[in-house]
Design a protein around this motif. Structure first.
Motif, PDB file in Angstrom:
ATOM      1  N   PRO A 212      44.458 -11.552  -6.800  1.00 57.21           N
ATOM      2  CA  PRO A 212      44.121 -11.586  -5.549  1.00 57.21           C
ATOM      3  C   PRO A 212      42.601 -12.019  -5.084  1.00 57.21           C
ATOM      4  O   PRO A 212      42.480 -12.371  -4.021  1.00 57.21           O
ATOM      5  CB  PRO A 212      43.555  -9.739  -5.340  1.00 57.21           C
ATOM      6  N   LEU A 213      41.820 -12.517  -6.016  1.00 50.68           N
ATOM      7  CA  LEU A 213      40.499 -13.005  -5.743  1.00 50.68           C
ATOM      8  C   LEU A 213      40.512 -14.741  -5.921  1.00 50.68           C
ATOM      9  O   LEU A 213      40.897 -15.121  -6.749  1.00 50.68           O
ATOM     10  CB  LEU A 213      39.598 -12.564  -6.768  1.00 50.68           C
ATOM     11  N   SER A 214      39.810 -15.266  -4.866  1.00 49.32           N
ATOM     12  CA  SER A 214      39.757 -16.600  -4.695  1.00 49.32           C
ATOM     13  C   SER A 214      38.327 -17.181  -4.451  1.00 49.32           C
ATOM     14  O   SER A 214      37.711 -16.250  -3.678  1.00 49.32           O
ATOM     15  CB  SER A 214      40.616 -17.155  -3.937  1.00 49.32           C
ATOM     16  N   LEU A 215      37.839 -18.165  -5.172  1.00 52.17           N
ATOM     17  CA  LEU A 215      36.647 -18.747  -4.667  1.00 52.17           C
ATOM     18  C   LEU A 215      36.708 -19.681  -3.623  1.00 52.17           C
ATOM     19  O   LEU A 215      37.759 -20.544  -3.959  1.00 52.17           O
ATOM     20  CB  LEU A 215      35.989 -19.101  -6.091  1.00 52.17           C
ATOM     21  N   ARG A 216      35.971 -19.915  -2.707  1.00 45.72           N
ATOM     22  CA  ARG A 216      36.079 -21.023  -1.730  1.00 45.72           C
ATOM     23  C   ARG A 216      34.701 -21.545  -1.314  1.00 45.72           C
ATOM     24  O   ARG A 216      33.740 -20.924  -1.216  1.00 45.72           O
ATOM     25  CB  ARG A 216      36.839 -20.498  -0.370  1.00 45.72           C
ATOM     26  N   ALA A 217      34.688 -22.860  -0.840  1.00 45.53           N
ATOM     27  CA  ALA A 217      33.576 -23.466  -0.487  1.00 45.53           C
ATOM     28  C   ALA A 217      34.196 -24.286   0.964  1.00 45.53           C
ATOM     29  O   ALA A 217      35.102 -24.830   0.806  1.00 45.53           O
ATOM     30  CB  ALA A 217      32.995 -24.450  -1.388  1.00 45.53           C
ATOM     31  N   SER A 218      33.122 -24.575   1.857  1.00 51.04           N
ATOM     32  CA  SER A 218      33.530 -25.263   3.201  1.00 51.04           C
ATOM     33  C   SER A 218      32.217 -25.956   3.687  1.00 51.04           C
ATOM     34  O   SER A 218      31.287 -25.554   3.286  1.00 51.04           O
ATOM     35  CB  SER A 218      34.017 -24.190   4.235  1.00 51.04           C
ATOM     36  N   ALA A 219      32.710 -26.813   4.682  1.00 51.37           N
ATOM     37  CA  ALA A 219      31.779 -27.795   5.099  1.00 51.37           C
ATOM     38  C   ALA A 219      32.174 -27.932   6.736  1.00 51.37           C
ATOM     39  O   ALA A 219      33.374 -28.211   6.899  1.00 51.37           O
ATOM     40  CB  ALA A 219      31.243 -29.120   4.593  1.00 51.37           C
ATOM     41  N   GLY A 220      31.499 -27.512   7.648  1.00 44.94           N
ATOM     42  CA  GLY A 220      31.881 -27.693   8.858  1.00 44.94           C
ATOM     43  C   GLY A 220      30.615 -28.198   9.960  1.00 44.94           C
ATOM     44  O   GLY A 220      29.326 -28.138   9.392  1.00 44.94           O
ATOM     45  N   TYR A 221      31.174 -28.969  10.708  1.00 43.46           N
ATOM     46  CA  TYR A 221      30.086 -29.397  11.824  1.00 43.46           C
ATOM     47  C   TYR A 221      30.186 -29.035  13.114  1.00 43.46           C
ATOM     48  O   TYR A 221      31.351 -28.691  13.756  1.00 43.46           O
ATOM     49  CB  TYR A 221      30.257 -30.985  11.964  1.00 43.46           C
ATOM     50  N   ILE A 222      29.209 -28.178  13.820  1.00 40.42           N
ATOM     51  CA  ILE A 222      28.965 -27.557  15.105  1.00 40.42           C
ATOM     52  C   ILE A 222      28.615 -28.340  16.212  1.00 40.42           C
ATOM     53  O   ILE A 222      27.401 -28.877  16.092  1.00 40.42           O
ATOM     54  CB  ILE A 222      28.167 -26.228  14.940  1.00 40.42           C
ATOM     55  N   ALA A 223      29.376 -28.785  17.053  1.00 46.70           N
ATOM     56  CA  ALA A 223      28.786 -29.567  18.009  1.00 46.70           C
ATOM     57  C   ALA A 223      28.305 -28.726  19.135  1.00 46.70           C
ATOM     58  O   ALA A 223      28.802 -28.642  20.290  1.00 46.70           O
ATOM     59  CB  ALA A 223      30.035 -30.535  18.625  1.00 46.70           C
ATOM     60  N   SER A 224      26.902 -28.434  18.805  1.00 43.03           N
ATOM     61  CA  SER A 224      26.274 -27.656  19.664  1.00 43.03           C
ATOM     62  C   SER A 224      25.348 -28.208  20.793  1.00 43.03           C
ATOM     63  O   SER A 224      24.912 -29.636  20.526  1.00 43.03           O
ATOM     64  CB  SER A 224      25.375 -26.362  19.045  1.00 43.03           C
ATOM     65  N   LYS A 225      24.516 -27.478  21.623  1.00 36.81           N
ATOM     66  CA  LYS A 225      23.474 -28.094  22.212  1.00 36.81           C
ATOM     67  C   LYS A 225      22.576 -27.127  22.552  1.00 36.81           C
ATOM     68  O   LYS A 225      22.724 -25.765  22.087  1.00 36.81           O
ATOM     69  CB  LYS A 225      24.111 -28.196  24.050  1.00 36.81           C
ATOM     70  N   ARG A 226      21.183 -27.070  23.002  1.00 38.94           N
ATOM     71  CA  ARG A 226      20.184 -26.334  23.149  1.00 38.94           C
ATOM     72  C   ARG A 226      19.310 -26.734  24.434  1.00 38.94           C
ATOM     73  O   ARG A 226      19.247 -27.640  24.743  1.00 38.94           O
ATOM     74  CB  ARG A 226      19.372 -26.371  22.061  1.00 38.94           C
ATOM     75  N   GLU A 227      18.631 -25.727  24.721  1.00 39.09           N
ATOM     76  CA  GLU A 227      17.847 -25.691  25.958  1.00 39.09           C
ATOM     77  C   GLU A 227      16.455 -26.193  25.479  1.00 39.09           C
ATOM     78  O   GLU A 227      15.976 -25.836  24.318  1.00 39.09           O
ATOM     79  CB  GLU A 227      17.659 -24.669  26.659  1.00 39.09           C
ATOM     80  N   VAL A 228      15.598 -27.072  26.236  1.00 38.70           N
ATOM     81  CA  VAL A 228      14.305 -27.587  25.792  1.00 38.70           C
ATOM     82  C   VAL A 228      13.359 -26.749  26.660  1.00 38.70           C
ATOM     83  O   VAL A 228      13.354 -26.699  27.881  1.00 38.70           O
ATOM     84  CB  VAL A 228      14.101 -29.024  25.978  1.00 38.70           C
ATOM     85  N   PHE A 229      12.205 -25.927  25.811  1.00 42.26           N
ATOM     86  CA  PHE A 229      11.292 -25.425  26.582  1.00 42.26           C
ATOM     87  C   PHE A 229       9.914 -25.829  25.654  1.00 42.26           C
ATOM     88  O   PHE A 229       9.892 -26.386  24.737  1.00 42.26           O
ATOM     89  CB  PHE A 229      11.301 -23.946  25.855  1.00 42.26           C
ATOM     90  N   PHE A 230       8.765 -25.675  26.364  1.00 37.76           N
ATOM     91  CA  PHE A 230       7.390 -25.815  25.918  1.00 37.76           C
ATOM     92  C   PHE A 230       6.693 -24.713  26.165  1.00 37.76           C
ATOM     93  O   PHE A 230       7.272 -23.618  27.073  1.00 37.76           O
ATOM     94  CB  PHE A 230       6.632 -26.966  26.483  1.00 37.76           C
ATOM     95  N   ALA A 231       5.361 -24.357  25.622  1.00 44.58           N
ATOM     96  CA  ALA A 231       5.025 -23.018  25.539  1.00 44.58           C
ATOM     97  C   ALA A 231       3.725 -23.189  26.575  1.00 44.58           C
ATOM     98  O   ALA A 231       3.022 -24.228  26.634  1.00 44.58           O
ATOM     99  CB  ALA A 231       4.401 -22.606  24.343  1.00 44.58           C
ATOM    100  N   GLU A 232       3.290 -22.184  27.115  1.00 42.02           N
ATOM    101  CA  GLU A 232       2.040 -22.096  28.049  1.00 42.02           C
ATOM    102  C   GLU A 232       1.225 -20.771  27.795  1.00 42.02           C
ATOM    103  O   GLU A 232       2.019 -19.709  27.771  1.00 42.02           O
ATOM    104  CB  GLU A 232       2.358 -21.983  29.480  1.00 42.02           C
ATOM    105  N   ASN A 233       0.040 -20.933  27.589  1.00 43.90           N
ATOM    106  CA  ASN A 233      -0.623 -19.685  27.191  1.00 43.90           C
ATOM    107  C   ASN A 233      -0.727 -18.724  28.463  1.00 43.90           C
ATOM    108  O   ASN A 233      -1.180 -19.298  29.477  1.00 43.90           O
ATOM    109  CB  ASN A 233      -2.279 -19.892  26.758  1.00 43.90           C
ATOM    110  N   ALA A 234      -0.641 -17.773  28.550  1.00 44.03           N
ATOM    111  CA  ALA A 234      -0.492 -16.792  29.571  1.00 44.03           C
ATOM    112  C   ALA A 234      -1.778 -15.921  29.834  1.00 44.03           C
ATOM    113  O   ALA A 234      -1.890 -15.332  30.881  1.00 44.03           O
ATOM    114  CB  ALA A 234       0.807 -15.730  29.660  1.00 44.03           C
TER     115      ALA A 234
END
Length: 240
Positions: free
Chosen positions: A82-104
């Protein structure tokens, strides 16, 4: 002699009639044994991420990768029944928002994230290995072979960049990875033929994210946490 022949014919007729109901009671098996020990699976799916990082008790920022499609290839090797070993490689076509920080505040004890309004592509490589346990062993029942599994992996951004990155101070530029990923999986193989199956799978996954140094206050040495990166996938497994 004639009487003996008639008796023999009558006996054969009785045996034939008796054999017909016995043949009609034969029940075909719903169990299919999976003989090949290896499988190659191209897959597609969708990764559901949590882009939020907590900076302080009252401040957070959605700076991480967004939910996106994933495309990949997976190899499976049966170790035991019942037991198997597996390996995978995947590519996630993501995006992200760009922020910068400011001292409050003047003493830099609080940081305020500022949204630039820009969204950039972030292509993520996700490499995983783990174990798969088929609940029906090396066989399918009604062409179904359900399984559960555990996975560990590595993820990092390998493509995509903010074309206006020079506007952001170096210590405030966000980069995803390298990141560890841990998860559990569950699903089923649906055998279409003896060697080809559709694999429907759900992966509950967490990966590790860190905030840039510029988003930390003077009292913080680092900001990191485990965030959701679960996925739903479908693949076609070719057994050989």
């Amino acid at each position: 002699m004639t009487r003996l022949s008639r008796t023999a014919l009558a006996a054969l007729a009785v045996l034939a009639l008796a054999a017909r109901p016995a043949a009609a009671q034969t029940i075909p098996s719903h169990i299919r044994y999976i003989d090949p020990s290896q499988g190659l699976e191209p897959f597609v799916g969708y990764v559901f991420t949590d882009p939020n990082l907590t900076l302080t008790d009252s401040t957070s920022v959605d700076i991480g990768p967004r939910s996106a499609p994933i495309f990949g290839l997976r190899y499976t090797l049966r170790v035991s029944g019942p037991l198997s070993l597996r390996a995978s490689a995947g590519y996630i076509a993501s995006k992200r928002e760009v922020f910068f920080a400011e001292n409050a505040s003047a003493d830099s004890t609080q940081i305020r994230p500022i949204d630039t309004g820009r969204r950039v592509s972030t292509g993520i490589l996700l490499v995983e290995t783990g174990f798969l346990f088929h609940l029906t062993g090396p066989r399918a029942v009604h062409n179904l072979a359900p399984f559960i599994g555990v996975n560990a992996g590595y993820a990092r951004a390998i493509s995509g960049k903010d074309p206006q990155e020079s506007d952001i101070p170096a210590q405030e530029r966000y980069e995803f990875g390298p990141s560890f990923a841990l998860g559990v999986s569950g699903g089923t193989d649906l055998f279409l033929t003896r060697r080809v199956a559709l694999r429907l799978e759900l992966d509950g996954r967490l990966w590790h994210e860190s905030a840039p140094a510029g988003f930390r206050s003077v009292s913080q040495s680092k900001i990191d946490e485990w965030n959701n990166a679960s996925s739903a996938q479908i693949g076609a497994v070719v057994h050989f």
